[in-house]
Enzyme design. Structure first.
Site, PDB file in Angstrom:
ATOM      1  N   CYS A   1       0.830  -1.198   0.000  1.00  0.00           N
ATOM      2  CA  CYS A   1       0.000   0.000   0.000  1.00  0.00           C
ATOM      3  C   CYS A   1       0.867   1.251   0.000  1.00  0.00           C
ATOM      4  O   CYS A   1       0.538   2.248  -0.645  1.00  0.00           O
ATOM      5  CB  CYS A   1      -0.907  -0.035   1.226  1.00  0.00           C
ATOM      6  SG  CYS A   1      -1.875   1.444   1.496  1.00  0.00           S
TER       7      CYS A   1
ATOM      8  N   CYS B   1       7.295  -1.429 -13.336  1.00  0.00           N
ATOM      9  CA  CYS B   1       7.075  -0.761 -12.051  1.00  0.00           C
ATOM     10  C   CYS B   1       7.962  -1.465 -11.042  1.00  0.00           C
ATOM     11  O   CYS B   1       8.966  -2.066 -11.418  1.00  0.00           O
ATOM     12  CB  CYS B   1       5.590  -0.785 -11.657  1.00  0.00           C
ATOM     13  SG  CYS B   1       4.930  -2.439 -11.377  1.00  0.00           S
TER      14      CYS B   1
END
Length: 395
Positions: free
Chosen positions: A201, A356
């Site tokens: 997160c 990423c």
């Protein structure tokens, strides 16, 4: 076919509780009988964070008799934008303490049993013993697997939700549902071989208000099961795309029940999105579940990236500036994921190899580019895997 209620009702409610829950009693098909079932219920909540916070608040307000809140973490300032149980005054304090305080403020008849322990495969059966159902929004596959195994062994329902960034999933697993309903368990949605590295997160973020929405849905599923009203999400997965204000559901069948190919929820055996909670580690992992109409990007091995570049592909790094500032692949084009998703056609037709940190955000970007008509693939495992082969990032 309706589900029978999980809980026998208490004999009576206090006069004060009748007044407090009067709007429940006015609901057609709910009434005081269902309220007395809630008063007799015991619900285990895994985590007092992003999902556990609204769950605890909603179920206490609803009049559930006992909440067993399991969380070993303390409140951090970065929790406060989404974990609505906690206040600035709680910083550094156990999260379960917030659950005790907030439930008492909402419902004097609700008891919170605070369990400041991390749930594991070794203690899951002990910690969940006696619960009528479990609500899980925990932060790793290890924890979720332990919760799922314990609920499968005991035969009690598992209300399950997960989210990251702007997307979420909600469903119900139950290994021993009432006659006439097929059993569906965690491995039917996430086969063990489908689980790979996922971002935290902290890396990709989560919309705080979405936690409230998903936690509310989890509480509603619990209330339906406890009282025997409505149609729980067993055999269905609710998908939420908050950016587009869209909700859809897809069928989820037991792996032991043959299903037509058109009913397959996740083609290619790939799934995503493991979720936001408040358990320690903040390993809230996620990407939106791939649904049948989404293109499937090709994955490029880190060892073959140079071959792709030699063939004319541009490396497109979709991480945030704070991440790329620490280093990226030499010559990469730096465009954060949000900008890619906002206007993928603006990047051109490629070909791109999207990267990423771990691969999940790159897949989202690649899907958007493919839909816009570009040629795009994904660097398998992202920067973590590329650097793991001995390459060094350049600042």
């Amino acid at each position: 076919m309706p589900f029978p209620p999980l809980v026998e009702p208490t004999d009576t409610l206090s006069d004060a509780e009748r007044v407090r829950t009067a709007r429940h009693a006015a609901l057609a098909g709910f009434g005081e009988l269902s309220q007395r079932r809630l008063a007799a219920s015991r619900v285990a909540v895994i985590g007092a964070g992003g999902l556990g916070s609204p769950v605890v608040l909603a179920l206490a307000a609803a009049g559930v008799g006992e909440l067993v809140v399991i969380d070993d973490d303390v409140v951090d300032q970065s929790n406060l934008h989404r974990q609505i149980l906690h206040r600035h005054a709680d910083l550094g304090a156990p999260k379960v303490d917030s659950a005790v305080r907030a439930a008492a403020d909402l419902s004097p008849t609700t008891t919170v049993r605070a369990v400041r322990r991390r749930l594991t495969a070794d203690n899951a059966a002990e910690l969940l013993a006696g619960a009528h159902l479990v609500i899980d929004g925990s932060d790793t596959f290890e924890t979720r697997g332990a919760v799922a195994a314990a609920t499968e062994a005991s035969g009690i329902p598992l209300v399950w939700g997960t989210l990251q960034e702007f997307d979420a999933q909600v469903t119900v697993f139950w290994s021993s549902p009432p006659p006439g309903h097929d059993a569906v368990v965690l491995h039917d949605l996430y086969p063990p071989e489908s689980v790979g590295e996922v971002p935290t997160c902290a890396q990709v973020g989560v919309l705080g208000a979405l936690c409230v929405q998903v936690g509310g849905l989890l509480a509603i599923e619990a209330i339906k099961l406890l009282t025997g009203i409505g149609e729980p999400l067993l055999g269905r997965v609710l998908l939420i795309d908050s950016l587009r204000a869209r909700q859809r559901e897809i069928p989820l069948r037991s792996s032991r029940t043959p299903a037509p190919a058109t009913d397959a929820a996740f083609p290619s055996g790939k799934t995503g999105l493991m979720g936001e909670t408040g358990l320690s580690g903040e390993a809230d992992s996620a990407s939106p579940a791939r649904v049948p109409d989404a293109p499937v990007p090709v994955h490029v091995s880190p060892t073959l990236l140079d071959d792709s570049r030699a063939a004319g592909a541009t490396v497109l790094d979709v991480r945030e500036p704070r991440e790329t500032a620490t280093g990226t692949i030499e010559g990469a084009r730096l465009v954060p994921l949000g900008e890619v998703l906002a206007d993928p056609s603006a990047l051109g037709t490629g070909p791109f190899v999207v990267v990423c940190q771990a691969g999940v955000r790159a897949e989202r970007a690649a899907v958007a580019l493919l839909r816009a008509g570009a040629s795009a693939s994904v660097l398998s495992g992202g920067m973590d895997a590329w650097q793991g082969t001995g390459h060094r990032a350049t600042a």
